[in-house]
Enzyme design. Structure first.
Site, PDB file in Angstrom:
ATOM      1  N   PRO A 111     -43.932  -8.483 -26.362  1.00  0.00           N
ATOM      2  CA  PRO A 111     -44.038  -9.942 -26.350  1.00  0.00           C
ATOM      3  C   PRO A 111     -44.801 -10.456 -27.561  1.00  0.00           C
ATOM      4  O   PRO A 111     -45.641  -9.766 -28.139  1.00  0.00           O
ATOM      5  CB  PRO A 111     -44.841 -10.234 -25.067  1.00  0.00           C
ATOM      6  N   TYR A 133     -57.234  -3.690 -29.182  1.00  0.00           N
ATOM      7  CA  TYR A 133     -56.015  -4.129 -28.501  1.00  0.00           C
ATOM      8  C   TYR A 133     -54.766  -3.635 -29.230  1.00  0.00           C
ATOM      9  O   TYR A 133     -53.857  -3.058 -28.624  1.00  0.00           O
ATOM     10  CB  TYR A 133     -56.005  -5.651 -28.396  1.00  0.00           C
TER      11      TYR A 133
END
Length: 210
Positions: A145, A115
């Site tokens: 984010p 990721y």
């Protein structure tokens, strides 16, 4: 935050709707872009929001299959969507691309090799699209984010969530609407001279907190 983002963009006077397709399938992406152009008459804004965050494993236990899947969805998927939309943005001489990265891509992520790697790669793609898009009136920026109070957040371990929230300066998770606000800003005329940036919407989690 997809629905919130659509509302914010429409509030700026631009038509928007969410397109859901398999971003790893280039034919499906091309078809989705074609349908969008047919319905709206053009494409002004592309928000690359597809992503996977459904497993965690330390590096020696990282599944090669999930590594390849995450590369295809998180990074190649954004490439597919941007390349499919690019000719339409160039033709208009105006466009906004916003890529959804993550603090895992800027800080690394324990147990998140695939990721964090794909989100870091997305930042490189953002800068390249900004460099090449500028002469065509296209800006490209990335939202970074932190922990956001989405459904995925509520499904995670409460103990782990509390640890992550404690690392933020604001001591709370972000709201989906706050991500939508940042996206809308980068897509607006207020951000017309902003391109190639990483905009942290993370409550200060990237700062040294103690």
């Amino acid at each position: 935050h997809t629905e919130e983002t659509v509302r914010e963009i429409e509030a700026m006077g631009r038509r928007a709707f969410a397109v859901r397709c398999d971003v790893t399938n280039r034919e499906e992406v091309d078809a989705a872009v074609a349908r969008t152009v047919e319905e709206l008459g053009s494409i002004d804004i592309l928000i690359n929001n597809a992503g996977t965050l459904d497993h965690a494993a330390q590096f020696d236990q990282q599944s090669p299959e999930l590594w390849e899947r995450d590369l295809k969805v998180n990074l190649t998927g954004a490439f597919n969507c941007a390349q499919a939309a690019w000719p339409h943005l160039k033709e208009r001489g105006w466009g906004r691309i916003v890529n959804m990265a993550s603090v895992a891509g800027t800080l690394g992520g324990f147990g998140q090799a695939s990721y964090s790697t794909t989100k870091a790669g997305l930042l490189g793609l953002t800068r390249t699209l900004a460099l090449e898009g500028g002469r065509h009136g296209i800006t490209c920026n990335a939202i970074v984010p932190g922990v956001i109070g989405t459904e995925a957040f509520s499904m995670a371990s409460p103990k782990m969530n509390d640890r992550i929230v404690a690392r933020t300066v604001l001591k709370r998770p972000g709201e989906p609407q706050e991500i939508a606000n940042a996206i809308a800003f980068l897509c607006s005329d207020l951000a017309s001279y902003i391109t190639g940036i990483e905009l942290n919407v993370a409550g200060g989690v990237e700062l040294f907190v103690f």
